[in-house]
Design an enzyme around this catalytic site. Sequence first.
Site, PDB file in Angstrom:
ATOM      1  N   GLN A  87      24.965   0.817 -18.846  1.00  0.00           N
ATOM      2  CA  GLN A  87      26.118   0.336 -19.640  1.00  0.00           C
ATOM      3  C   GLN A  87      26.545   1.330 -20.415  1.00  0.00           C
ATOM      4  O   GLN A  87      28.496   1.263 -19.957  1.00  0.00           O
ATOM      5  CB  GLN A  87      25.486  -0.704 -20.967  1.00  0.00           C
ATOM      6  CG  GLN A  87      26.556  -1.270 -21.380  1.00  0.00           C
ATOM      7  CD  GLN A  87      27.071  -2.480 -20.911  1.00  0.00           C
ATOM      8  OE1 GLN A  87      26.701  -3.016 -19.755  1.00  0.00           O
ATOM      9  NE2 GLN A  87      27.722  -2.831 -20.918  1.00  0.00           N
ATOM     10  N   GLY A  98      -5.281   4.318 -13.772  1.00  0.00           N
ATOM     11  CA  GLY A  98      -4.176   4.638 -13.167  1.00  0.00           C
ATOM     12  C   GLY A  98      -3.295   3.892 -14.084  1.00  0.00           C
ATOM     13  O   GLY A  98      -1.677   4.161 -13.617  1.00  0.00           O
ATOM     14  N   ILE A 116       0.974  -1.250   0.203  1.00  0.00           N
ATOM     15  CA  ILE A 116       0.287   0.094  -0.032  1.00  0.00           C
ATOM     16  C   ILE A 116       1.109   1.342  -0.314  1.00  0.00           C
ATOM     17  O   ILE A 116       1.469   1.483   0.922  1.00  0.00           O
ATOM     18  CB  ILE A 116      -0.876   0.212   1.591  1.00  0.00           C
ATOM     19  CG1 ILE A 116      -1.815  -1.477   1.156  1.00  0.00           C
ATOM     20  CG2 ILE A 116      -1.785   1.131   1.178  1.00  0.00           C
ATOM     21  CD1 ILE A 116      -2.631  -1.834   0.145  1.00  0.00           C
ATOM     22  N   THR A 117       0.965   1.407  -0.905  1.00  0.00           N
ATOM     23  CA  THR A 117       1.735   3.282  -1.060  1.00  0.00           C
ATOM     24  C   THR A 117       1.153   4.097  -0.363  1.00  0.00           C
ATOM     25  O   THR A 117      -0.248   4.892   0.064  1.00  0.00           O
ATOM     26  CB  THR A 117       1.516   4.074  -2.769  1.00  0.00           C
ATOM     27  OG1 THR A 117       2.255   2.476  -3.546  1.00  0.00           O
ATOM     28  CG2 THR A 117       2.174   5.034  -2.813  1.00  0.00           C
ATOM     29  N   GLU A 162      -0.212  -1.746 -10.728  1.00  0.00           N
ATOM     30  CA  GLU A 162      -0.668  -1.526 -11.258  1.00  0.00           C
ATOM     31  C   GLU A 162      -1.293  -2.724 -12.723  1.00  0.00           C
ATOM     32  O   GLU A 162      -1.156  -2.292 -13.694  1.00  0.00           O
ATOM     33  CB  GLU A 162      -0.876   0.350 -12.480  1.00  0.00           C
ATOM     34  CG  GLU A 162      -0.121   1.186 -11.694  1.00  0.00           C
ATOM     35  CD  GLU A 162      -1.677   1.318  -9.973  1.00  0.00           C
ATOM     36  OE1 GLU A 162      -2.898   1.169 -11.228  1.00  0.00           O
ATOM     37  OE2 GLU A 162      -1.900   1.665  -9.344  1.00  0.00           O
ATOM     38  N   ARG A 169      32.776  11.229 -20.840  1.00  0.00           N
ATOM     39  CA  ARG A 169      33.771  10.535 -21.219  1.00  0.00           C
ATOM     40  C   ARG A 169      34.415   9.909 -22.603  1.00  0.00           C
ATOM     41  O   ARG A 169      34.366  10.180 -23.789  1.00  0.00           O
ATOM     42  CB  ARG A 169      32.891   9.101 -20.926  1.00  0.00           C
ATOM     43  CG  ARG A 169      33.491   7.258 -20.864  1.00  0.00           C
ATOM     44  CD  ARG A 169      34.857   7.218 -20.060  1.00  0.00           C
ATOM     45  NE  ARG A 169      35.426   6.281 -19.454  1.00  0.00           N
ATOM     46  CZ  ARG A 169      36.401   5.767 -18.887  1.00  0.00           C
ATOM     47  NH1 ARG A 169      37.249   6.961 -18.822  1.00  0.00           N
ATOM     48  NH2 ARG A 169      36.828   4.587 -18.867  1.00  0.00           N
TER      49      ARG A 169
END
Length: 378
Positions: A335, A241, A157-158, A362, A267
């Site tokens: 990755q 939802g 339960i959020t 959901e 990078r």
Amino acid sequence: MEFQLEETQRLVQETAREYATRAIAPRAREIDRDAHIPRALLAGLADIGLLGVNVPEALGGAGAGVVAYSLAMTEVAKACASTAVTMAVSNMVAEVIATFGTDAQRTTYVPRLCDGTLVAGSFALSEPEAGSDPGAMRTTARREGGEWVLDGSKQWITSGDFAGVFVVWARTGGPGTKGISAFLVEKDAPGLSVGHHEDKMGLRGSSTTALHFDRCRIPGSALLGQENGGFKIAMMALDGGRIGIASQALGIGEAALEKGIAYAKERKAFGAPIADKQAIQWMIADARTELDAARLLTLRAAWLKEKGVAFSQQAAMAKLWSSEAAWRVCDRALQIHGGYGYVKEYDVERHYRDVRVTRIYEGTSEVQRIVISRGAIG
């Protein structure tokens, strides 16, 4: 066919983006580390109308529509997925009450959800033995005098430890889904207690708890909709939802891709930025394509719901594709970062953990495939 946002939709998107970038994103690592969303951030969402985006203005909502809600969810999720899921459930609860509640229920709860007085709303359907199969629900509700008495437990339960109001499903009739009803339960209802807090892999800032009902007494007026008609309410709420979770997954994927591209430009390997390498370019191209497809599927489902036409199959497609595509994008972004993607110093590690659950809650990806296939087969 129109692919341009309307003025209101664009305004909501820009408002959500500005608040998410300024207030939420700088605290995302802290939220993840401390497993706590500062209440001030939720109050800020309420202040700019993001706790009731698709709720009528007469009930305190923004009345901006489902497309605007999807756009706002994506922006908040891009900053912090934990904050986004808390926002999503509160919006869903406010919509459910606005749609199925009595006049008294609407005026009692919806404005206070939208303005943040109740802090958050909570959706209590799942149980330890009933997740994808709500027909296996064991929580019961029985009449006793002029009240309802609830017994049982809920799981996953959020916002279960701080929500001001819960929509709770319980069995009031026979077996299966036809004997289920929905109820509105306030946080201080006698007999309601908060159980175990889950120590989760991702979405750590979003509180996830169990709920226990031990002769929990609520007024007779707490029934939401018709007795034994709760399953229909749950399924309609979950359809909407799924648009929210598709939007959340999209936001997480966008954040991961953005960070992956930035890192690839900085990078250097073998004397050049890794962004110059075809292997990296193809990762980025695939990610960009998959996220654009997710965006179109999600906005189509939102548009259909907003227009009041059938959207269940389209919402399932959006949720399935967006969650699985975002997972792949986060994996590629990690990755691209190489070993640095595996450490908490880089946000892509958090995105990788956060996105995984979007394929589960959901309605799992497997459930979405069932919904889609039924619509296709007829």
